[in-house]
Structure formats: structure tokens, C-alpha cells
Write an enzyme that holds these catalytic residues in place. Structure first.
Site, PDB file in Angstrom:
ATOM      1  N   GLU A  96       9.570  -4.636  10.004  1.00 45.21           N
ATOM      2  CA  GLU A  96       9.969  -3.314   9.492  1.00 45.21           C
ATOM      3  C   GLU A  96      10.444  -2.383  10.603  1.00 45.21           C
ATOM      4  O   GLU A  96       9.836  -2.318  11.681  1.00 45.21           O
ATOM      5  CB  GLU A  96       8.772  -2.660   8.763  1.00 45.21           C
ATOM      6  CG  GLU A  96       9.093  -1.243   8.283  1.00 45.21           C
ATOM      7  CD  GLU A  96       8.115  -0.651   7.279  1.00 45.21           C
ATOM      8  OE1 GLU A  96       7.143  -1.336   6.912  1.00 45.21           O
ATOM      9  OE2 GLU A  96       8.344   0.498   6.865  1.00 45.21           O
TER      10      GLU A  96
ATOM     11  N   ASP B 223      -1.132  -6.221  -0.492  1.00 47.43           N
ATOM     12  CA  ASP B 223      -1.378  -5.663   0.843  1.00 47.43           C
ATOM     13  C   ASP B 223      -2.862  -5.410   1.087  1.00 47.43           C
ATOM     14  O   ASP B 223      -3.561  -4.944   0.179  1.00 47.43           O
ATOM     15  CB  ASP B 223      -0.696  -4.287   0.934  1.00 47.43           C
ATOM     16  CG  ASP B 223       0.497  -4.272   1.862  1.00 47.43           C
ATOM     17  OD1 ASP B 223       0.747  -5.272   2.552  1.00 47.43           O
ATOM     18  OD2 ASP B 223       1.197  -3.234   1.879  1.00 47.43           O
TER      19      ASP B 223
ATOM     20  N   GLU C  46      -0.888  -5.762   8.274  1.00 43.14           N
ATOM     21  CA  GLU C  46      -0.082  -5.244   9.382  1.00 43.14           C
ATOM     22  C   GLU C  46      -0.742  -5.589  10.713  1.00 43.14           C
ATOM     23  O   GLU C  46      -1.963  -5.484  10.840  1.00 43.14           O
ATOM     24  CB  GLU C  46       0.048  -3.720   9.270  1.00 43.14           C
ATOM     25  CG  GLU C  46       0.844  -3.270   8.065  1.00 43.14           C
ATOM     26  CD  GLU C  46       0.986  -1.740   7.961  1.00 43.14           C
ATOM     27  OE1 GLU C  46       0.693  -1.020   8.934  1.00 43.14           O
ATOM     28  OE2 GLU C  46       1.409  -1.295   6.879  1.00 43.14           O
TER      29      GLU C  46
ATOM     30  N   LYS D  23      -0.945  -9.674   2.487  1.00 44.70           N
ATOM     31  CA  LYS D  23      -0.198  -9.213   3.672  1.00 44.70           C
ATOM     32  C   LYS D  23      -1.064  -8.247   4.478  1.00 44.70           C
ATOM     33  O   LYS D  23      -1.793  -7.444   3.913  1.00 44.70           O
ATOM     34  CB  LYS D  23       1.101  -8.517   3.245  1.00 44.70           C
ATOM     35  CG  LYS D  23       1.893  -7.930   4.420  1.00 44.70           C
ATOM     36  CD  LYS D  23       3.290  -7.528   4.033  1.00 44.70           C
ATOM     37  CE  LYS D  23       3.406  -6.149   3.440  1.00 44.70           C
ATOM     38  NZ  LYS D  23       2.941  -5.039   4.289  1.00 44.70           N
TER      39      LYS D  23
ATOM     40  N   ASP E 187       0.837  -1.209   0.000  1.00 39.53           N
ATOM     41  CA  ASP E 187       0.000   0.000   0.000  1.00 39.53           C
ATOM     42  C   ASP E 187       0.872   1.260   0.000  1.00 39.53           C
ATOM     43  O   ASP E 187       0.369   2.381  -0.078  1.00 39.53           O
ATOM     44  CB  ASP E 187      -1.021  -0.013   1.144  1.00 39.53           C
ATOM     45  CG  ASP E 187      -0.374  -0.086   2.515  1.00 39.53           C
ATOM     46  OD1 ASP E 187       0.858  -0.251   2.605  1.00 39.53           O
ATOM     47  OD2 ASP E 187      -1.114   0.008   3.520  1.00 39.53           O
ATOM     48  N   SER E 188       2.204   1.067   0.025  1.00 36.29           N
ATOM     49  CA  SER E 188       3.135   2.181  -0.195  1.00 36.29           C
ATOM     50  C   SER E 188       2.885   2.818  -1.552  1.00 36.29           C
ATOM     51  O   SER E 188       3.334   3.931  -1.812  1.00 36.29           O
ATOM     52  CB  SER E 188       4.583   1.698  -0.100  1.00 36.29           C
ATOM     53  OG  SER E 188       4.811   0.644  -1.025  1.00 36.29           O
TER      54      SER E 188
END
Ligand code: KIV
Length: 278
Positions: free
Chosen positions: A196, A98, A129, A127, A59-60
């Protein structure tokens, strides 16, 4: 360290990697370093295809593609759009999409989001978080057939709640929390774990304490693999360079040089030449 043979053919300049699955990825732990890069479009995905173990549609992309300040307003539709494009470009590489902020707050919502991604794209895994507090949701997704990559440590989706991007693992309480998070998501069933922005010694301890591979970003040398955002790695993002980024190309300045040459050629009537016209 014995090397697992992941080579398909070596007829080209660089070794061509065969497409992986989650069992093969898990087996890499302690055998070979795992490589991951982000991609957001078919063009770059095709260049990366077979040259890296895994491609992540992070999502960057909300920052480096859409120019936003953080990842928080990335939508599921946006992630699906870019994942489709990457899957079209990289047909032979393991692809991870993501889950964006706000799309996995409950088990039901998370499963609905994952099913939408699996139905509408060819992503191999998803993925999300979160540490111990997301373990129930991860377990539910895995039980329902979703391959999940975890992401602990500095979690960009928490930037507003945390008041900035903060390196993790600086004091005993936080180190304990990180270990708890790693163990909880491993037990919940993630097949690999992005770590991270964590002090390198702590990332090393986490890597040694769990059986699944860790993929580090800003977490030192001792994780089982590394991931970088493609535009950081290739030097296209010029606003700032985080300490953990290495530029393997001066992408932005190379592109500017090429563009200036093209502009000059057009203005001086040197492009197109006779050979470049019908
Ligand atoms: O969004 C992203 O690109 C990521 C990587 C930096 C791990 O989550």
C-alpha cells in the site's frame, strides 16, 4: 501471458468466477491480474460474489462504516461481526478478514485472535500489517494452519506512530527497508502480499523480486493485482478522493438523487401507486 481459466459459467452478463484457494491464488502470479475489493455487509458482498477474486473485510470499515477517523479502535469482535455478514452474502468468493490493531502483538495473542476468527466465521484467510518486525509472528501463525496475507508499505495502523499517512519508497533507505519487509514476510509464509502507498517503481521491483503475488493499493500498475475500498471505488465516500482512487460509480450522488425522488413522490402522494398497495 497465458490466461488461467477461472470461469465457472458465462450464462450471466459478466464472467462468474469460481471460488479460489491459496494454491490457485499463488499460481495467478505472472498469469493474470488478481482483483480484490473490500466489503463489510452481506448486501454488497452478495453483489460482489463471484465477480471478484477476493473480498477483504478490511479494518477500514472503522472509517467508512463506523465513521471513525482512523482504523485504530476497530475491535476483533467488530471484525468478526462484519466477516460473518460478508460470508453470508458471498458464499463463493475467497474471504479475508483483517486483524485489527492491538490483536497480534505477540505470537500467542495473534494465534488466539486468528483462531477466534476461524472458529466464529467462514473466513478463508487473515491479513495483518507489518514487515520484517512481524515475520516471527507470521511464521508462527502459518505453522499453526492460518492462511496469512501480508501488508507492507503504508500501514494505516501505524498512522499515529508515523504522524500521518506517508507514501513509502521515496529514498534509498526506505526502498531497502521495503525490500527487506517483502522478503521477510514471504519467507515467513504469507501467500500473498498487499503493498500500500508505495512509489510505483518500487512496488514493481518488489513484485519482480518475490514469488508470491502482490496486491497493490496506491502502488501503481505493476503489482500482480489491485485492491480498493468498496466505498471509494463506487464513489460513496465523498470527504476526499485520494490520488490512487478511481470512482467507477458516483454512488453518493446517485443515492441522493434517488432519495430526493422518493421524498418528492411521498410528499406529492405519487408513492405508493395502486399497483404498490394491497
Ligand atoms: O483495511 C483495508 O481496507 C485494507 C485495504 C485498503 C488493503 O487494508
Amino acid at each position: 501471458m497465458s490466461i488461467i481459466n477461472n470461469l465457472q459459467d458465462d450464462s450471466q452478463n459478466s464472467p462468474q468466477k469460481a471460488k479460489l484457494n491459496i494454491s490457485k491464488i499463488k499460481k495467478f502470479k505472472g498469469q493474470k491480474k488478481i482483483t480484490m475489493i473490500t466489503a463489510y455487509d452481506a448486501l454488497f458482498a452478495k453483489i460482489f460474489d463471484k465477480n471478484v477474486d477476493m473480498i477483504l473485510i478490511g479494518d477500514s470499515l472503522n472509517q467508512s462504516f463506523a465513521g471513525e477517523n482512523d482504523t485504530l479502535n476497530a475491535s476483533l469482535e467488530q471484525m468478526i461481526y462484519h466477516t460473518k455478514a460478508v460470508c453470508n452474502g458471498a458464499k463463493n468468493t475467497f474471504i479475508i478478514c483483517d486483524l485489527p490493531f492491538g490483536t497480534y502483538n505477540t505470537k500467542e495473542q495473534a494465534l488466539e485472535s486468528c483462531i477466534k476468527i476461524y472458529k466464529e466465521t467462514k473466513a478463508d484467510a487473515i491479513k495483518l500489517e507489518g514487515g520484517a518486525f512481524k515475520a516471527d509472528i507470521i511464521e508462527y501463525l502459518v505453522k499453526n494452519g492460518i492462511a496469512i496475507v501480508g501488508h507492507i508499505g503504508l500501514m494505516p495502523q501505524s498512522v499515529r506512530g508515523e504522524g500521518g499517512y506517508k507514501v513509502r519508497g521515496k529514498d534509498e533507505a526506505d526502498i531497502k527497508q521495503l525490500h527487506k519487509d517483502a522478503k521477510a514476510v514471504e519467507d515467513a509464509g504469507v501467500f500473498c502480499l498487499v503493498v500500500e502507498g508505495v512509489k510505483s517503481e518500487v512496488a514493481k521491483q518488489i513484485t519482480q523480486s518475490i514469488k508470491i503475488p502482490t496486491i497493490g493499493i496506491g502502488a501503481g500498475l505493476d503489482t500482480d493485482g489491485q485492491v480498493l475500498v468498496w466505498s471509494d471505488m463506487l464513489g460513496f465516500f465523498e470527504d476526499f478522493k485520494p490520488k490512487f482512487v478511481r470512482h467507477y460509480l458516483s454512488g453518493a450522488s446517485e443515492v441522493k438523487k434517488a432519495l430526493q425522488t422518493y421524498v418528492k413522490d411521498v410528499e406529492n402522494e405519487k408513492f405508493p401507486s395502486k399497483d404498490e398497495q394491497y
